[in-house]
Design an enzyme around this catalytic site. Sequence first.
Site, PDB file in Angstrom:
ATOM      1  N   HIS A 218      57.674 -11.022   7.300  1.00  0.00           N
ATOM      2  CA  HIS A 218      56.465 -11.457   7.992  1.00  0.00           C
ATOM      3  C   HIS A 218      56.522 -11.152   9.483  1.00  0.00           C
ATOM      4  O   HIS A 218      55.646 -11.554  10.246  1.00  0.00           O
ATOM      5  CB  HIS A 218      56.285 -12.964   7.755  1.00  0.00           C
ATOM      6  CG  HIS A 218      54.925 -13.489   8.050  1.00  0.00           C
ATOM      7  ND1 HIS A 218      54.683 -14.456   9.008  1.00  0.00           N
ATOM      8  CD2 HIS A 218      53.716 -13.182   7.523  1.00  0.00           C
ATOM      9  CE1 HIS A 218      53.400 -14.733   9.051  1.00  0.00           C
ATOM     10  NE2 HIS A 218      52.783 -13.972   8.170  1.00  0.00           N
TER      11      HIS A 218
ATOM     12  N   ASP B 222      60.370   3.190  23.177  1.00  0.00           N
ATOM     13  CA  ASP B 222      61.359   3.781  24.082  1.00  0.00           C
ATOM     14  C   ASP B 222      62.462   2.810  24.475  1.00  0.00           C
ATOM     15  O   ASP B 222      63.123   2.996  25.502  1.00  0.00           O
ATOM     16  CB  ASP B 222      60.683   4.314  25.360  1.00  0.00           C
ATOM     17  CG  ASP B 222      59.813   5.536  25.089  1.00  0.00           C
ATOM     18  OD1 ASP B 222      59.998   6.184  24.051  1.00  0.00           O
ATOM     19  OD2 ASP B 222      58.926   5.815  25.919  1.00  0.00           O
TER      20      ASP B 222
ATOM     21  N   HIS C 210      44.655 -17.947  13.872  1.00  0.00           N
ATOM     22  CA  HIS C 210      45.834 -17.402  13.202  1.00  0.00           C
ATOM     23  C   HIS C 210      47.083 -17.512  14.078  1.00  0.00           C
ATOM     24  O   HIS C 210      48.142 -16.995  13.737  1.00  0.00           O
ATOM     25  CB  HIS C 210      45.573 -15.930  12.832  1.00  0.00           C
ATOM     26  CG  HIS C 210      46.572 -15.333  11.908  1.00  0.00           C
ATOM     27  ND1 HIS C 210      47.494 -14.387  12.306  1.00  0.00           N
ATOM     28  CD2 HIS C 210      46.795 -15.519  10.576  1.00  0.00           C
ATOM     29  CE1 HIS C 210      48.239 -14.014  11.267  1.00  0.00           C
ATOM     30  NE2 HIS C 210      47.840 -14.683  10.208  1.00  0.00           N
TER      31      HIS C 210
ATOM     32  N   ASP D 148      57.012 -31.322  24.677  1.00  0.00           N
ATOM     33  CA  ASP D 148      57.075 -31.989  25.993  1.00  0.00           C
ATOM     34  C   ASP D 148      56.649 -31.088  27.158  1.00  0.00           C
ATOM     35  O   ASP D 148      57.119 -31.268  28.284  1.00  0.00           O
ATOM     36  CB  ASP D 148      58.501 -32.504  26.266  1.00  0.00           C
ATOM     37  CG  ASP D 148      58.858 -33.684  25.379  1.00  0.00           C
ATOM     38  OD1 ASP D 148      57.936 -34.311  24.829  1.00  0.00           O
ATOM     39  OD2 ASP D 148      60.060 -33.974  25.243  1.00  0.00           O
TER      40      ASP D 148
ATOM     41  N   LYS E  87      50.435 -18.859  16.044  1.00  0.00           N
ATOM     42  CA  LYS E  87      51.618 -19.615  15.629  1.00  0.00           C
ATOM     43  C   LYS E  87      52.356 -20.063  16.888  1.00  0.00           C
ATOM     44  O   LYS E  87      52.966 -19.245  17.584  1.00  0.00           O
ATOM     45  CB  LYS E  87      52.552 -18.765  14.773  1.00  0.00           C
ATOM     46  CG  LYS E  87      51.902 -18.160  13.507  1.00  0.00           C
ATOM     47  CD  LYS E  87      51.510 -16.736  13.745  1.00  0.00           C
ATOM     48  CE  LYS E  87      51.176 -15.976  12.478  1.00  0.00           C
ATOM     49  NZ  LYS E  87      50.342 -16.573  11.511  1.00  0.00           N
TER      50      LYS E  87
ATOM     51  N   LYS F  65      56.264  -9.095  12.993  1.00  0.00           N
ATOM     52  CA  LYS F  65      55.438  -8.048  13.584  1.00  0.00           C
ATOM     53  C   LYS F  65      56.096  -7.664  14.901  1.00  0.00           C
ATOM     54  O   LYS F  65      55.943  -8.354  15.911  1.00  0.00           O
ATOM     55  CB  LYS F  65      54.006  -8.514  13.839  1.00  0.00           C
ATOM     56  CG  LYS F  65      53.232  -8.913  12.590  1.00  0.00           C
ATOM     57  CD  LYS F  65      53.292 -10.391  12.381  1.00  0.00           C
ATOM     58  CE  LYS F  65      52.469 -10.819  11.189  1.00  0.00           C
ATOM     59  NZ  LYS F  65      52.703 -12.243  10.855  1.00  0.00           N
TER      60      LYS F  65
END
Length: 425
Positions: A146, A153, A343, A350, A345, A148
């Site tokens: 999952h 370079d 979408h 704190d 995440k 990405k």
Amino acid sequence: MTVALFIILFILFLFIWLFFDYRFGRNDHLRFAKKMESPILKGEFEIFAHGKELFADYFHSLEQAQASIDIVFYIVRNDAFSHKFLSLLKTKAGEGVQVRLLLDQFGSLKFPKKLAADLRDAGVAFRYSSRVKFPFLFYSSQVRNHRKITVIDGKIGYLGGFNIGKEYIGFDPKLTPWRDYHLKITGEGVRFLQQVFFHDWQEDWQKKTHKEVSVIPPHDHNYAVETAAEWTFHSEGAVHFSDKRNHMVAHRLLATEANLLEDPYIQHIHSAKESIIIGTPYFIPSKSVFTSLLQALRRGVKLTVIVPATADHILVQEASYRYFRTLLREGAAVYQFNNGFYHAKTIVIDNAVYAIGTANFDKRSFFLNKEINCYFYDSRFQKRVMAIIQQDIHDSQRLSLEDLNKPNVLRSVKEGIAGAISYFL
């Protein structure tokens, strides 16, 4: 009677096979599962919350590549936007740039063989990650890459929630606008991203060992509403947060798989003294993580959860409701984002520890998926991220316990089914 007996025996055999396949497949996975964690690093960061701005920058960076492009995505669609991406990779390979593209086999299940063949013919090294493997066919089909990650370079890295497909830039009517968080990184963290990429690139193509993976240094469809002009990226008023003053951000990267993400989340939740903010498209926590959240609420920690109002997969929304009922009774605030599809995440502890990455707040990310998160500890950059989060809360509607408790037979049935299979949603 014979037919009925055969069906019963077949179903019994199927359940037994699935049980042992999953159990022994998981044991095998845990034997070799590896948590890759960086020390505290320094680097420059930009954050993107809109696909068109991200991909304008991303494509420009790809075009400027001189030596290498290493990419892993969960999803690459077969649409006009994806073809633009693939065409750029083929062009760079033709210029002599070493290009590697790794796709999750399940996430990109509909990726045509012809496109893969065209990439290879153009000089792009192409592979699938997390392939279904004998003898644990069912378990291996549930383990997804999952992550990405893009490394260009060996100097520029990208990490976050966006994949490659037209929905990510606002061309899916149901899920538009797409709201996500994606990071651009330069500095010390890029080498770690490269290490994670090569770990994934090699693992299905060589015999597994317990040794450290060495880092390899860089050296046609009809879309009536899509025109060439529509594939020119622009911000359309999107807010793009970046720091152009070469400000070095302290950060740490954590790549996980199998069950290696649950404990870090629990530790962060246990450390919270004032507040926890969780942003996720799917809220399906493990028992231990959920218990930690309840304990935090009961010791006076303020908990805020942001989720989408519209689901993109069947049953994922219903799976979250039983958790929300309990959290709402304990005083948590749950917001449903209704300005498109949410979408992103993220988890904030704190107002001191911030994380953005690929991991959802669900059992699949905790126990099955290969994920990567970036934790950063810089107040200046955190303010930029918090501005995005506060905007997302502003664009959300607060969920009430009364709404969840209204009688709804269909929803109750869906919740029952979702609860039974929540591990795999």
